[in-house]
Write a protein that holds these residues in place. Structure first.
Motif, PDB file in Angstrom:
ATOM      1  N   ILE A 222       3.954  13.419   7.222  1.00  0.00           N
ATOM      2  CA  ILE A 222       4.742  14.657   7.299  1.00  0.00           C
ATOM      3  C   ILE A 222       3.946  15.792   7.919  1.00  0.00           C
ATOM      4  N   ALA A 223       2.626  15.592   8.063  1.00  0.00           N
ATOM      5  CA  ALA A 223       1.741  16.702   8.421  1.00  0.00           C
ATOM      6  C   ALA A 223       1.063  16.531   9.769  1.00  0.00           C
ATOM      7  N   THR A 224       1.495  15.547  10.573  1.00  0.00           N
ATOM      8  CA  THR A 224       0.791  15.283  11.824  1.00  0.00           C
ATOM      9  C   THR A 224       1.715  14.586  12.819  1.00  0.00           C
ATOM     10  N   PRO A 225       1.490  14.792  14.118  1.00  0.00           N
ATOM     11  CA  PRO A 225       2.184  13.979  15.117  1.00  0.00           C
ATOM     12  C   PRO A 225       1.512  12.631  15.348  1.00  0.00           C
ATOM     13  N   ALA A 226       0.338  12.421  14.761  1.00  0.00           N
ATOM     14  CA  ALA A 226      -0.395  11.168  14.940  1.00  0.00           C
ATOM     15  C   ALA A 226       0.310  10.034  14.199  1.00  0.00           C
ATOM     16  N   PRO A 227       0.221   8.812  14.714  1.00  0.00           N
ATOM     17  CA  PRO A 227       0.816   7.664  14.009  1.00  0.00           C
ATOM     18  C   PRO A 227       0.050   7.344  12.733  1.00  0.00           C
ATOM     19  N   VAL A 228       0.792   6.930  11.700  1.00  0.00           N
ATOM     20  CA  VAL A 228       0.216   6.643  10.390  1.00  0.00           C
ATOM     21  C   VAL A 228       0.617   5.240   9.963  1.00  0.00           C
ATOM     22  N   VAL A 229      -0.349   4.462   9.509  1.00  0.00           N
ATOM     23  CA  VAL A 229      -0.095   3.143   8.918  1.00  0.00           C
ATOM     24  C   VAL A 229      -0.603   3.169   7.487  1.00  0.00           C
ATOM     25  N   GLY A 230       0.225   2.718   6.551  1.00  0.00           N
ATOM     26  CA  GLY A 230      -0.190   2.639   5.168  1.00  0.00           C
ATOM     27  C   GLY A 230      -0.929   1.347   4.882  1.00  0.00           C
ATOM     28  N   VAL A 231      -2.026   1.462   4.143  1.00  0.00           N
ATOM     29  CA  VAL A 231      -2.799   0.306   3.678  1.00  0.00           C
ATOM     30  C   VAL A 231      -2.643   0.295   2.160  1.00  0.00           C
ATOM     31  N   ALA A 232      -1.781  -0.582   1.667  1.00  0.00           N
ATOM     32  CA  ALA A 232      -1.351  -0.557   0.274  1.00  0.00           C
ATOM     33  C   ALA A 232      -2.080  -1.599  -0.553  1.00  0.00           C
ATOM     34  N   LEU A 233      -2.679  -1.181  -1.664  1.00  0.00           N
ATOM     35  CA  LEU A 233      -3.265  -2.106  -2.642  1.00  0.00           C
ATOM     36  C   LEU A 233      -2.143  -2.524  -3.585  1.00  0.00           C
ATOM     37  N   THR A 234      -1.810  -3.811  -3.599  1.00  0.00           N
ATOM     38  CA  THR A 234      -0.609  -4.284  -4.280  1.00  0.00           C
ATOM     39  C   THR A 234      -0.939  -5.255  -5.410  1.00  0.00           C
ATOM     40  N   ALA A 235       0.100  -5.564  -6.205  1.00  0.00           N
ATOM     41  CA  ALA A 235      -0.047  -6.508  -7.308  1.00  0.00           C
ATOM     42  C   ALA A 235       1.210  -7.357  -7.410  1.00  0.00           C
ATOM     43  N   GLN A 236       1.094  -8.513  -8.013  1.00  0.00           N
ATOM     44  CA  GLN A 236       2.261  -9.372  -8.212  1.00  0.00           C
ATOM     45  C   GLN A 236       3.182  -8.777  -9.274  1.00  0.00           C
ATOM     46  N   ALA A 237       2.598  -8.127 -10.281  1.00  0.00           N
ATOM     47  CA  ALA A 237       3.364  -7.462 -11.329  1.00  0.00           C
ATOM     48  C   ALA A 237       3.407  -5.963 -11.059  1.00  0.00           C
ATOM     49  N   THR A 238       4.343  -5.269 -11.708  1.00  0.00           N
ATOM     50  CA  THR A 238       4.381  -3.810 -11.591  1.00  0.00           C
ATOM     51  C   THR A 238       3.358  -3.215 -12.545  1.00  0.00           C
ATOM     52  N   VAL A 239       2.487  -2.359 -12.007  1.00  0.00           N
ATOM     53  CA  VAL A 239       1.375  -1.797 -12.771  1.00  0.00           C
ATOM     54  C   VAL A 239       1.442  -0.275 -12.693  1.00  0.00           C
ATOM     55  N   PRO A 240       1.384   0.433 -13.811  1.00  0.00           N
ATOM     56  CA  PRO A 240       1.398   1.903 -13.764  1.00  0.00           C
ATOM     57  C   PRO A 240       0.179   2.454 -13.034  1.00  0.00           C
ATOM     58  N   GLY A 241       0.372   3.536 -12.307  1.00  0.00           N
ATOM     59  CA  GLY A 241      -0.746   4.168 -11.622  1.00  0.00           C
ATOM     60  C   GLY A 241      -1.780   4.709 -12.580  1.00  0.00           C
ATOM     61  N   CYS A 242      -1.355   5.005 -13.828  1.00  0.00           N
ATOM     62  CA  CYS A 242      -2.279   5.560 -14.811  1.00  0.00           C
ATOM     63  C   CYS A 242      -2.940   4.488 -15.667  1.00  0.00           C
ATOM     64  N   ALA A 243      -2.702   3.190 -15.354  1.00  0.00           N
ATOM     65  CA  ALA A 243      -3.341   2.116 -16.109  1.00  0.00           C
ATOM     66  C   ALA A 243      -4.820   2.022 -15.750  1.00  0.00           C
ATOM     67  N   THR A 244      -5.650   1.727 -16.733  1.00  0.00           N
ATOM     68  CA  THR A 244      -7.087   1.567 -16.489  1.00  0.00           C
ATOM     69  C   THR A 244      -7.452   0.089 -16.529  1.00  0.00           C
ATOM     70  N   GLY A 245      -8.652  -0.230 -16.022  1.00  0.00           N
ATOM     71  CA  GLY A 245      -9.086  -1.615 -15.965  1.00  0.00           C
ATOM     72  C   GLY A 245      -8.384  -2.421 -14.889  1.00  0.00           C
TER      73      GLY A 245
END
Length: 300
Positions: A222-245
């Motif tokens: 949203i902040a640039t005319p440059a092209p952006v590609v997302g590099v996503a760290l994923t999981a097989q299960a749904t994991v909360p962003g606030c989970a530790t470990g």
């Protein structure tokens, strides 16, 4: 880097001092504190051999590395910062051993050990310490000619795979194809077939519009005319962003090596994020979609 960030007391200055001890780099720390929220923005420039080479940006996207006092320890959401800063450290070490980057690389992220959380379906997510547009003013630089946005993306049911996934290219409101060479690089560094994260138009619009987003991985767009590609760290299960470990050193290493190999090819002018001929055709036929980078019309 995981060990350095696994602290309730770590600051941007601590990280900057660590990086400066590893080699020649420019590191700026900007502390932003308001209404009880606080974070340290890091802007790192890794020198390149060719001052005229295109400059890759690596944005470590996250709400925070910790959600204290609600939980103790490094949260899942920290991966964007972990990968971006580990890439900086690795490139500095490479330069010390005679393998400098072809072009300069700009790495931006922020250090917030005490971020909040927010409700989100299917699992809770971390909350950015400041409004997203303000965060992007620090995390995105006009000196970045193309951007890899690295972000934890485990809180969804779109990618049922543990590892790293790539998004389509986002540029000025358009979603464009992933270059074949980026898919090749991901296969090479992971040893697996490349996995992709599907996006909708909503995902590349600003958070301010209040619409659902897969997460903040594409907010740099949203902040640039440059092209952006997302590099996503994923999981097989749904994991909360606030989970530790949750942080997985192997997956973070794959993402880090992908960023470094992409930086090499981009600086060598071997890799382009956008097919310029196709881009010009899209503009000529359909016009600009840059209005999607803004909040749009006010609703009654």
């Amino acid at each position: 880097m995981i060990d350095l960030l696994s602290s309730a007391y770590v600051t941007g200055e601590d990280v900057a001092a660590h990086l400066r001890s590893l080699g020649e780099c420019r590191v700026e720390v900007t502390r932003l504190e308001r209404d009880g929220a606080c974070t340290d923005f890091l802007a790192i420039e890794i020198p390149g051999l060719d001052a005229q080479a295109p400059r890759l940006g690596i944005v470590g996207r996250l709400g925070g590395i910790g959600a204290r006092p609600a939980v103790s320890g490094l949260v899942s959401d920290s991966d964007g910062a972990v990968v971006a800063l580990a890439a900086a450290a690795k490139m500095l070490g490479m330069a010390q051993r005679g393998d400098a980057m072809p072009g300069a690389v700009h790495i931006h992220t922020h250090i917030c050990p005490r971020a909040g959380t927010r409700p989100h379906h299917p699992v809770p997510m971390m909350r950015s310490p400041f409004p997203m547009r303000e965060m992007m003013a620090h995390e995105v630089s006009p000196r970045m000619d193309a951007i890899l946005s690295v972000d934890t993306t485990r809180g969804n049911r779109l990618v049922n795979h543990r590892g790293v996934a790539l998004t389509p290219v986002a540029k000025e409101g358009w979603l464009l194809p992933i270059p074949d060479l980026l898919l090749d690089v991901m296969s090479w560094v992971s040893g697996e077939l490349p996995v992709t994260l599907p996006l909708t138009t909503q995902d590349i619009t600003p958070y301010e519009n209040g619409l659902p987003h897969v997460n903040s991985i594409m907010q740099p767009a949203i902040a640039t005319p440059a092209p952006v590609v997302g590099v996503a760290l994923t999981a097989q299960a749904t994991v909360p962003g606030c989970a530790t470990g949750v942080t997985n050193a192997w997956d973070a290493d794959v993402a880090m090596r992908f960023c470094i190999e992409t930086a090499k090819l981009f600086g060598q002018r071997t890799l382009s994020f956008v097919n310029e001929e196709h881009w010009e055709q899209l503009q000529a036929r359909y016009g600009s979609l840059a209005h999607l980078q803004g909040v749009g019309r006010e609703l009654a």
